[in-house]
Scaffold this motif. Structure first.
Motif, PDB file in Angstrom:
ATOM      1  N   ASP A  61      27.817  38.854  45.184  1.00 18.14           N
ATOM      2  CA  ASP A  61      29.092  38.225  44.849  1.00 18.14           C
ATOM      3  C   ASP A  61      29.604  38.942  43.603  1.00 18.14           C
ATOM      4  O   ASP A  61      29.441  38.458  42.492  1.00 18.14           O
ATOM      5  N   PRO A  63      31.471  40.382  40.521  1.00 12.69           N
ATOM      6  CA  PRO A  63      32.574  39.956  39.638  1.00 12.69           C
ATOM      7  C   PRO A  63      33.723  40.964  39.618  1.00 12.69           C
ATOM      8  O   PRO A  63      34.888  40.570  39.531  1.00 12.69           O
ATOM      9  N   MET A  65      34.827  42.748  42.013  1.00  3.01           N
ATOM     10  CA  MET A  65      35.630  42.537  43.215  1.00  3.01           C
ATOM     11  C   MET A  65      36.555  41.334  43.040  1.00  3.01           C
ATOM     12  O   MET A  65      37.701  41.345  43.478  1.00  3.01           O
ATOM     13  N   SER A  66      36.033  40.310  42.368  1.00  5.80           N
ATOM     14  CA  SER A  66      36.812  39.081  42.219  1.00  5.80           C
ATOM     15  C   SER A  66      37.967  39.240  41.239  1.00  5.80           C
ATOM     16  O   SER A  66      39.004  38.598  41.397  1.00  5.80           O
ATOM     17  N   VAL A  67      37.817  40.086  40.208  1.00  5.48           N
ATOM     18  CA  VAL A  67      38.894  40.185  39.214  1.00  5.48           C
ATOM     19  C   VAL A  67      39.879  41.319  39.496  1.00  5.48           C
ATOM     20  O   VAL A  67      40.936  41.380  38.878  1.00  5.48           O
ATOM     21  N   CYS A  68      39.554  42.210  40.426  1.00  3.31           N
ATOM     22  CA  CYS A  68      40.428  43.371  40.675  1.00  3.31           C
ATOM     23  C   CYS A  68      41.827  42.909  41.098  1.00  3.31           C
ATOM     24  O   CYS A  68      41.971  42.183  42.076  1.00  3.31           O
ATOM     25  N   ALA A  97      34.545  42.508  33.393  1.00  2.68           N
ATOM     26  CA  ALA A  97      33.807  41.477  34.121  1.00  2.68           C
ATOM     27  C   ALA A  97      32.363  41.873  34.407  1.00  2.68           C
ATOM     28  O   ALA A  97      31.492  41.016  34.470  1.00  2.68           O
ATOM     29  N   CYS A  98      32.095  43.156  34.606  1.00  2.00           N
ATOM     30  CA  CYS A  98      30.761  43.588  35.044  1.00  2.00           C
ATOM     31  C   CYS A  98      29.696  43.302  33.990  1.00  2.00           C
ATOM     32  O   CYS A  98      29.846  43.680  32.836  1.00  2.00           O
ATOM     33  N   PRO A  99      28.608  42.621  34.377  1.00  2.00           N
ATOM     34  CA  PRO A  99      27.542  42.348  33.399  1.00  2.00           C
ATOM     35  C   PRO A  99      26.788  43.616  32.997  1.00  2.00           C
ATOM     36  O   PRO A  99      26.189  43.662  31.931  1.00  2.00           O
TER      37      PRO A  99
END
Lengths: 214, 345
Positions: A61, A63, A65-68, A97-99
């Motif tokens: 899941d 992150p 991808m989710s914020v793009c 966003a990426c950890p």
């Protein structure tokens, strides 16, 4: 279908940066961009030093991808998170966003303006035709399409970095843990988790009562 | 053969003690705990993994050069992502409801019309410099608001309509427009603040104006200076506070080459977006009042001139001041010029 994963064994990584070099060499990564890096924790502290090689972890899941804002990421059938550089606008949100600090930006414009995002592709290229010159130019080599595993993991001298089907990687790592130091289950048993209760008693023994006298 | 001088010996002891202190202090708690843990629980690396999310530990290193390259895992990204979801959702609703409320107000109450007959004599309200600086801010603001909104909401609203490829072209355009127009806006905004700050200083009569909301609902006449209290609120909260906030956070995001860390940019991004959406909401009200909401207001922005009746009805104290300084006949030529300009326009 296989699900691709990286795993880095901190007991084996010797911080040689071979994976970093292999990656840069394989994909002709632009200057200033490092798709993979080795981080050493407690560097030089005897008994506490551990090194890990880190790149895109190809999250289930993700992150990024989710914020793009243009939805340029996609997951392949093998669970590899890839992105389309033609769609990328270079906003940097995936980088926030990426950890793991995987997304990198070549600073090729005025005032340090971000170019198209670049990150580890698990050596799986991009949306272009497999092993086409365009794919190589934008994303580097597509080793997966050639039936090979990522260059970093293949190159790893101590086999600390494993890359491939998650089940295979998990099996290899499990075997290692069980056999490590010749202690078998003791490494992953009661003593490891909760401390040694009794040196004489075998660690894999059934749980001693809390507060029991040693 | 060793010939050690007492001072040398003392110096070496001193250096050794210093180094030991340095090392023991620099060693993180995690490292100390890890060393202890290996005595009791060999193979258990939990203390090391607890330190993974930190980057300030000087003993966490990497060969890769760059800001924060030694940070293995940053937790702030997830906080940023969750915060972004919240403000995107509520911000989206605010920016949907505010135009609807304005439309409702216009539909129920209508525009504020002039009560008296226009005299035909004009008063100079804004100089050409003031109009130019206001127009520069206005145009750049519109470009920034539009491109910013497309980048924030376009994924949900435009992409399903236009498709990925076309939307990504629009978004690239918006991003570059936003990055290059932003500094122009910030610069023009500073000039505008300096231009208008004197006439926006609060006066005693502003309290009365605010208490009656300028007679916007009752239709009552409430006198005001060159700018009424509503305009002053917009100036201090909108233009000054929000304008400076979006400018500063915008610069942090626009120039990522000053080694600012991700935590700074995440915070800047949240503050920038929230402040910008509040700014846009207030801006919609300001635009309404300056165009269709008030008869004759747009003429002031366009030509710099207003009718005497308008000046008396909307900014009585200011009109009194102007007429005292420059009686009507002397203003004639200037006023005619303003009237001529609007006819041409």
């Amino acid at each position: 279908m296989a699900r691709m994963k990286f795993l880095c064994d901190a007991e084996r990584c010797i911080e040689c940066n071979g994976c970093v070099t292999a990656c840069k060499q394989e994909h002709e990564v632009p200057w200033g961009v490092n798709r993979r890096r080795v981080v050493t924790l407690n560097d030089g502290v005897a008994g506490a030093e551990k090194s890990l090689s880190v790149a895109c972890m190809h999250c289930s899941d993700a992150p990024c991808m989710s914020v793009c804002p243009v939805d340029c990421f996609y997951t392949t059938t093998e669970g590899v998170v890839l992105h389309d550089k033609d769609q990328c606008i270079g906003c940097g949100y995936c980088f926030y966003a990426c950890p793991f600090g995987a997304p990198q930006f070549p600073q090729d414009g005025a005032f340090g303006m971000r170019g198209k995002m670049d990150k580890c592709t698990f050596c799986a290229g991009g949306p272009e035709a497999d092993n086409s010159p365009e794919e190589f130019r934008k994303y580097g080599r597509n080793r997966l399409a050639e039936g090979k595993l990522p260059a970093c993991a293949e190159m790893c001298a101590t086999k600390a970095l494993l890359g491939g089907d998650a089940d295979e990687v998990a099996n290899i790592f499990r075997d290692r843990v069980m056999n490590r130091d010749g202690k078998g289950a003791s490494v992953f048993g009661w003593a490891t988790a909760y401390g040694k209760q009794d040196k004489a008693a075998p660690a894999a023994q059934s749980a001693p009562k809390p507060g029991a006298k040693p | 053969m060793m010939r050690s001088h007492p001072t040398q010996w003392l110096l070496s002891v001193f250096v050794t003690v210093l180094l030991c202190c340095g090392v023991s202090h620099a060693q993180s708690d995690g490292a100390r705990q890890q060393i202890q843990r290996q005595q009791t629980q060999p193979g258990n690396n939990a203390p090391v993994w607890r330190e993974v999310r930190g980057g300030d530990n000087p003993y966490q290193t990497t060969q890769v050069r760059g800001p924060e390259s030694a940070v293995l895992i940053q937790s702030g990204g997830e906080t940023w992502r969750q915060t972004r979801r919240v403000f995107t959702y509520y911000g989206g609703w605010v920016l949907t409801i505010v135009p609807l409320l304005i439309a409702l107000f216009y539909w129920r109450k209508g525009a504020i019309r002039l009560k008296g007959k226009p005299t035909g004599r004009s008063v100079q309200r804004f100089s050409s410099w003031q109009r130019m600086v206001h127009w520069t801010v206005a145009i750049t603001f519109c470009l920034l608001a539009l491109s910013g909104l497309i980048m924030l909401f376009g994924k949900y609203i435009m992409m399903p309509v236009f498709g990925r490829t076309l939307f990504s072209w629009i978004a690239v355009l918006c991003k570059n427009l936003h990055n290059f127009v932003g500094p122009v806006f910030a610069f023009a905004l500073m000039l505008m603040i300096l231009t208008f700050i004197r006439d926006n200083l609060p006066k005693a009569h502003d309290i009365k104006w605010l208490a009656k909301l300028g007679g916007m609902l009752s239709g009552e006449h409430v006198p005001s200076g060159r700018f009424n209290a509503g305009e002053k609120v917009w100036f201090w909260i909108g233009v000054l506070l929000l304008g400076v906030v979006v400018s500063i956070t915008g610069f942090i995001l626009d120039f990522p080459n000053f080694a600012q860390v991700r935590a700074t940019m995440q915070l800047a991004s949240v503050v920038h977006a929230v402040a910008a959406m509040a700014f846009i909401a207030l801006f919609l009200g300001h635009v309404y009042m300056g165009t269709i909401g008030t008869e004759g207001a747009y003429r002031a922005m366009r030509t710099g001139a207003v009718d005497e009746t308008w000046a008396k009805e909307h900014h009585e104290y200011w009109f009194d001041e102007v007429s005292r300084a420059q009686p009507a006949p002397a203003r004639g030529a200037q006023g005619d010029f303003g009237a001529a300009a609007i006819k041409q326009g």
